[in-house]
Scaffold this motif. Structure first.
Motif, PDB file in Angstrom:
ATOM      1  N   ALA A 187       0.900  -1.227   0.082  1.00 53.05           N
ATOM      2  CA  ALA A 187       0.089  -0.122  -0.083  1.00 53.05           C
ATOM      3  C   ALA A 187       0.894   1.106  -0.008  1.00 53.05           C
ATOM      4  N   THR A 188       0.269   2.367  -0.414  1.00 49.78           N
ATOM      5  CA  THR A 188       0.968   3.610  -0.509  1.00 49.78           C
ATOM      6  C   THR A 188       0.759   4.116   1.078  1.00 49.78           C
ATOM      7  N   LEU A 189       1.524   5.305   1.247  1.00 52.35           N
ATOM      8  CA  LEU A 189       1.209   5.894   2.530  1.00 52.35           C
ATOM      9  C   LEU A 189      -0.245   6.320   2.746  1.00 52.35           C
ATOM     10  N   ALA A 190      -0.536   7.150   1.650  1.00 47.58           N
ATOM     11  CA  ALA A 190      -2.049   7.490   1.468  1.00 47.58           C
ATOM     12  C   ALA A 190      -3.020   6.749   1.662  1.00 47.58           C
ATOM     13  N   GLU A 191      -2.782   5.302   1.061  1.00 46.37           N
ATOM     14  CA  GLU A 191      -3.774   4.276   1.435  1.00 46.37           C
ATOM     15  C   GLU A 191      -3.896   3.677   2.698  1.00 46.37           C
ATOM     16  N   ALA A 192      -2.663   3.611   3.239  1.00 45.20           N
ATOM     17  CA  ALA A 192      -2.721   3.376   4.855  1.00 45.20           C
ATOM     18  C   ALA A 192      -3.340   4.093   5.675  1.00 45.20           C
ATOM     19  N   VAL A 193      -3.175   5.564   5.278  1.00 42.86           N
ATOM     20  CA  VAL A 193      -3.889   6.648   6.020  1.00 42.86           C
ATOM     21  C   VAL A 193      -5.245   6.468   6.077  1.00 42.86           C
ATOM     22  N   ALA A 194      -6.022   6.341   4.800  1.00 46.77           N
ATOM     23  CA  ALA A 194      -7.238   6.242   4.549  1.00 46.77           C
ATOM     24  C   ALA A 194      -7.772   4.866   5.240  1.00 46.77           C
ATOM     25  N   MET A 195      -7.198   3.899   5.362  1.00 48.53           N
ATOM     26  CA  MET A 195      -7.711   2.797   5.985  1.00 48.53           C
ATOM     27  C   MET A 195      -7.790   3.070   7.331  1.00 48.53           C
ATOM     28  N   ALA A 196      -6.691   3.522   7.868  1.00 46.38           N
ATOM     29  CA  ALA A 196      -6.725   3.801   9.712  1.00 46.38           C
ATOM     30  C   ALA A 196      -7.857   4.873   9.985  1.00 46.38           C
ATOM     31  N   ILE A 197      -7.948   5.856   9.156  1.00 49.02           N
ATOM     32  CA  ILE A 197      -9.044   6.844   9.633  1.00 49.02           C
ATOM     33  C   ILE A 197     -10.520   6.062   9.280  1.00 49.02           C
TER      34      ILE A 197
ATOM     35  N   ALA B  58       3.615   2.420  11.742  1.00 45.07           N
ATOM     36  CA  ALA B  58       2.460   2.974  12.518  1.00 45.07           C
ATOM     37  C   ALA B  58       2.989   4.533  12.754  1.00 45.07           C
ATOM     38  N   PRO B  59       4.049   5.013  13.342  1.00 43.03           N
ATOM     39  CA  PRO B  59       4.296   6.564  13.676  1.00 43.03           C
ATOM     40  C   PRO B  59       4.117   7.291  12.143  1.00 43.03           C
ATOM     41  N   ARG B  60       4.605   6.836  11.107  1.00 43.77           N
ATOM     42  CA  ARG B  60       4.761   7.573  10.049  1.00 43.77           C
ATOM     43  C   ARG B  60       3.095   7.552   9.310  1.00 43.77           C
ATOM     44  N   ILE B  61       2.304   6.666   9.534  1.00 38.92           N
ATOM     45  CA  ILE B  61       0.787   6.943   9.165  1.00 38.92           C
ATOM     46  C   ILE B  61       0.262   7.952  10.259  1.00 38.92           C
TER      47      ILE B  61
ATOM     48  N   ALA C 255      -1.403  11.401   8.786  1.00 39.61           N
ATOM     49  CA  ALA C 255      -2.699  11.618   9.132  1.00 39.61           C
ATOM     50  C   ALA C 255      -2.956  12.942   9.769  1.00 39.61           C
ATOM     51  N   GLY C 256      -2.074  13.485  10.525  1.00 39.74           N
ATOM     52  CA  GLY C 256      -2.033  14.557  11.316  1.00 39.74           C
ATOM     53  C   GLY C 256      -2.800  14.485  12.643  1.00 39.74           C
ATOM     54  N   ARG C 257      -3.033  13.332  13.107  1.00 44.29           N
ATOM     55  CA  ARG C 257      -3.787  12.997  14.230  1.00 44.29           C
ATOM     56  C   ARG C 257      -3.216  11.881  15.004  1.00 44.29           C
ATOM     57  N   ALA C 258      -3.425  11.769  16.142  1.00 41.68           N
ATOM     58  CA  ALA C 258      -3.097  10.675  17.327  1.00 41.68           C
ATOM     59  C   ALA C 258      -4.016   9.489  16.887  1.00 41.68           C
ATOM     60  N   PHE C 259      -3.385   8.301  17.092  1.00 40.06           N
ATOM     61  CA  PHE C 259      -4.177   7.051  17.160  1.00 40.06           C
ATOM     62  C   PHE C 259      -3.558   6.132  18.386  1.00 40.06           C
ATOM     63  N   ASP C 260      -4.404   5.207  19.073  1.00 39.87           N
ATOM     64  CA  ASP C 260      -3.905   4.407  19.756  1.00 39.87           C
ATOM     65  C   ASP C 260      -3.131   3.457  18.985  1.00 39.87           C
ATOM     66  N   THR C 261      -1.981   2.991  19.721  1.00 39.60           N
ATOM     67  CA  THR C 261      -0.923   2.285  18.967  1.00 39.60           C
ATOM     68  C   THR C 261      -0.325   1.140  19.983  1.00 39.60           C
ATOM     69  N   GLY C 262      -0.260   0.037  19.056  1.00 41.51           N
ATOM     70  CA  GLY C 262       0.091  -1.132  19.893  1.00 41.51           C
ATOM     71  C   GLY C 262       1.686  -1.396  19.648  1.00 41.51           C
ATOM     72  N   PRO C 263       2.288  -2.429  19.400  1.00 39.30           N
ATOM     73  CA  PRO C 263       3.906  -2.710  19.182  1.00 39.30           C
ATOM     74  C   PRO C 263       4.113  -1.984  18.079  1.00 39.30           C
ATOM     75  N   VAL C 264       5.218  -1.164  18.024  1.00 43.03           N
ATOM     76  CA  VAL C 264       5.875  -0.627  17.026  1.00 43.03           C
ATOM     77  C   VAL C 264       7.010  -1.448  16.550  1.00 43.03           C
ATOM     78  N   ALA C 265       6.811  -2.612  15.963  1.00 42.46           N
ATOM     79  CA  ALA C 265       7.872  -3.443  15.944  1.00 42.46           C
ATOM     80  C   ALA C 265       7.754  -4.003  14.597  1.00 42.46           C
TER      81      ALA C 265
END
Length: 229
Positions: A143-153, A164-167, A171-181
């Motif tokens: 996926a592209t970064l834009a596609e990943a952002v769209a899915m997350a939102i 996860a941090p890049r997404i 997106a310009g907003r906070a998300f709940d985040t699990g393991p960044v590994a």
């Protein structure tokens, strides 16, 4: 069921022995290698078995991370799992790194959709979206970064994985985040494999071709048998 789980998909060379009946880990060994999994994996497996007080003949199944991840690491892990399964006459069970990371995200934030996303280079992301029951709603793909952002939102998803941090930043907003590994804990692979049970033989999940390709200039022309040397 006593199960051996191994993971060479990313920087770790990891193995654990898991007792599915008791729902507990018996032994583990994890080495942060980066490269060189082939030279270390059997020693890592034997240390995990010794920690669990088990021999190879006492295993009922072998689980393995099938990626996405390192091209070479995946081949090492999957070929070892299939070789052990064949020798011991037990099933080999594949688990993707994306679903393992998603399971850890769901454990941290129950009842939520989870987007598992791994940096893949070339401005690409390896991503998969899971609903609150951990069923795939968007299968593992590039996926592209834009596609990943769209899915997350759109899914109000929990983010897991190295991307996860890049997404979140894009997106310009906070998300709940699990393991960044780049991969999940080895016991997570064991638990998922034990719950799934035997299926198709595991094979590496390559979402794109290998970076290394033969150079056309070094390919020798084919000669007819009757041609002069």
């Amino acid at each position: 069921m006593k199960l051996l789980a191994i993971d060479c998909a990313a920087n770790l060379c990891a193995a654990c022995v898991y007792d599915a009946g008791a729902g507990k880990e018996l032994g583990r060994q994890v080495r942060d290698l980066g490269k060189g999994h082939a030279e270390h994996l059997m020693a890592v497996i034997e240390t995990a078995l010794q920690g669990g007080g088990l021999g190879y003949h006492e295993l009922d199944a072998v689980a393995v991370s099938v990626g996405p991840g390192s091209f070479t690491g995946l081949r090492v892990g999957v070929s070892t799992a299939r070789g052990l399964a064949l020798a011991l006459k037990i099933p080999a069970i594949g688990v993707t790194a994306l679903e393992a990371l998603a399971a850890e995200g769901a454990n941290a934030f129950p009842g939520r959709a989870v987007l598992a996303a791994l940096d893949a280079g070339r401005e690409e992301i390896h991503a998969a979206l899971y609903d609150k029951e951990l069923a795939e709603t968007y299968g593992a793909s590039v996926a592209t970064l834009a596609e990943a952002v769209a899915m997350a939102i759109s899914a109000e998803a929990v983010l897991v994985g190295t991307a996860a941090p890049r997404i979140a930043q894009a997106a310009g907003r906070a998300f709940d985040t699990g393991p960044v590994a780049a991969t999940a804990d080895i016991a997570t692979y064991a638990r998922l494999a034990a719950a799934r049970g035997p299926g198709e033989k595991p094979k590496p999940l390559y979402l794109r071709g290998a970076d290394a390709k033969p150079q056309a200039g070094f390919i020798l022309p084919r000669q007819d048998k009757g041609s002069e040397p």
